[in-house]
Design a protein around this motif. Structure first.
Motif, PDB file in Angstrom:
ATOM      1  N   THR A  52      38.515  30.297  47.574  1.00  0.00           N
ATOM      2  CA  THR A  52      37.899  30.598  46.403  1.00  0.00           C
ATOM      3  C   THR A  52      37.414  32.045  46.165  1.00  0.00           C
ATOM      4  N   PRO A  53      36.898  32.549  47.115  1.00  0.00           N
ATOM      5  CA  PRO A  53      36.495  34.036  46.790  1.00  0.00           C
ATOM      6  C   PRO A  53      37.811  34.927  46.504  1.00  0.00           C
ATOM      7  N   PHE A  54      38.942  34.659  47.176  1.00  0.00           N
ATOM      8  CA  PHE A  54      40.016  35.512  46.872  1.00  0.00           C
ATOM      9  C   PHE A  54      40.625  35.361  45.453  1.00  0.00           C
ATOM     10  N   VAL A  55      40.444  34.088  45.045  1.00  0.00           N
ATOM     11  CA  VAL A  55      41.067  33.739  43.617  1.00  0.00           C
ATOM     12  C   VAL A  55      40.164  34.108  42.763  1.00  0.00           C
ATOM     13  N   TRP A  56      38.738  34.290  43.015  1.00  0.00           N
ATOM     14  CA  TRP A  56      37.840  35.233  41.972  1.00  0.00           C
ATOM     15  C   TRP A  56      37.918  36.436  41.932  1.00  0.00           C
ATOM     16  N   LEU A  57      38.310  36.959  42.947  1.00  0.00           N
ATOM     17  CA  LEU A  57      38.309  38.457  43.131  1.00  0.00           C
ATOM     18  C   LEU A  57      39.771  38.845  42.580  1.00  0.00           C
ATOM     19  N   LEU A  58      40.808  38.194  42.713  1.00  0.00           N
ATOM     20  CA  LEU A  58      42.020  38.488  42.020  1.00  0.00           C
ATOM     21  C   LEU A  58      42.140  38.215  40.606  1.00  0.00           C
ATOM     22  N   GLN A  59      41.324  37.370  40.036  1.00  0.00           N
ATOM     23  CA  GLN A  59      41.053  37.240  38.723  1.00  0.00           C
ATOM     24  C   GLN A  59      40.187  38.212  37.853  1.00  0.00           C
ATOM     25  N   VAL A  60      39.188  38.649  38.758  1.00  0.00           N
ATOM     26  CA  VAL A  60      38.547  39.780  38.240  1.00  0.00           C
ATOM     27  C   VAL A  60      39.221  41.245  38.300  1.00  0.00           C
ATOM     28  N   LEU A  61      39.956  41.441  39.241  1.00  0.00           N
ATOM     29  CA  LEU A  61      40.710  42.724  39.456  1.00  0.00           C
ATOM     30  C   LEU A  61      41.919  42.812  38.051  1.00  0.00           C
ATOM     31  N   PHE A  62      42.484  41.665  38.007  1.00  0.00           N
ATOM     32  CA  PHE A  62      43.513  41.413  36.868  1.00  0.00           C
ATOM     33  C   PHE A  62      42.697  41.722  35.789  1.00  0.00           C
ATOM     34  N   THR A  63      41.740  41.112  35.271  1.00  0.00           N
ATOM     35  CA  THR A  63      41.135  41.263  34.202  1.00  0.00           C
ATOM     36  C   THR A  63      40.742  42.704  33.831  1.00  0.00           C
ATOM     37  N   ARG A  64      40.135  43.335  34.852  1.00  0.00           N
ATOM     38  CA  ARG A  64      39.797  44.853  34.846  1.00  0.00           C
ATOM     39  C   ARG A  64      41.034  45.703  34.692  1.00  0.00           C
ATOM     40  N   LEU A  65      42.175  45.308  35.259  1.00  0.00           N
ATOM     41  CA  LEU A  65      43.349  46.368  35.303  1.00  0.00           C
ATOM     42  C   LEU A  65      43.929  46.192  33.800  1.00  0.00           C
ATOM     43  N   VAL A  66      43.695  45.021  33.199  1.00  0.00           N
ATOM     44  CA  VAL A  66      44.290  44.841  31.757  1.00  0.00           C
ATOM     45  C   VAL A  66      43.304  45.651  30.774  1.00  0.00           C
ATOM     46  N   LEU A  67      42.031  45.622  31.193  1.00  0.00           N
ATOM     47  CA  LEU A  67      41.040  46.172  30.154  1.00  0.00           C
ATOM     48  C   LEU A  67      41.038  47.674  30.358  1.00  0.00           C
TER      49      LEU A  67
END
Length: 87
Positions: A52-67
């Protein structure tokens, strides 16, 4: 009605905060299911809780990279406008 001033740089902060809400909710639901499976004695629950924390972190990082990519494109546009106006 002209588009000389870009508001995307200001809106991207709001979009990022709004994206964090569903990402965090998904992580909480994932952790809840992990706990439910763990109570049943399933190893899937433990794996889910650990992931769960890894999935959360990857989703946050991906969103940040796109933005950040979007912001970068707008900054390039602004810098090109400055170069064009110099001439």
């Amino acid at each position: 009605m002209n588009f000389d001033y870009m508001i995307t740089a200001k809106l991207v902060k709001i979009v990022y905060l709004l994206a964090l809400v569903p990402i965090t909710l998904v992580a909480l639901v994932m952790a809840w299911y992990g706990l439910a499976y763990l109570e049943e004695g399933s190893s899937v629950g433990l794996i889910t809780l650990l992931a769960t924390p890894f999935v959360w972190l990857l989703q946050v990082l991906f969103t940040r990279l796109v933005l950040e990519f979007v912001i970068n494109q707008f900054k390039i546009s602004e810098y090109l406008r400055v170069i064009k106006d110099k001439d």
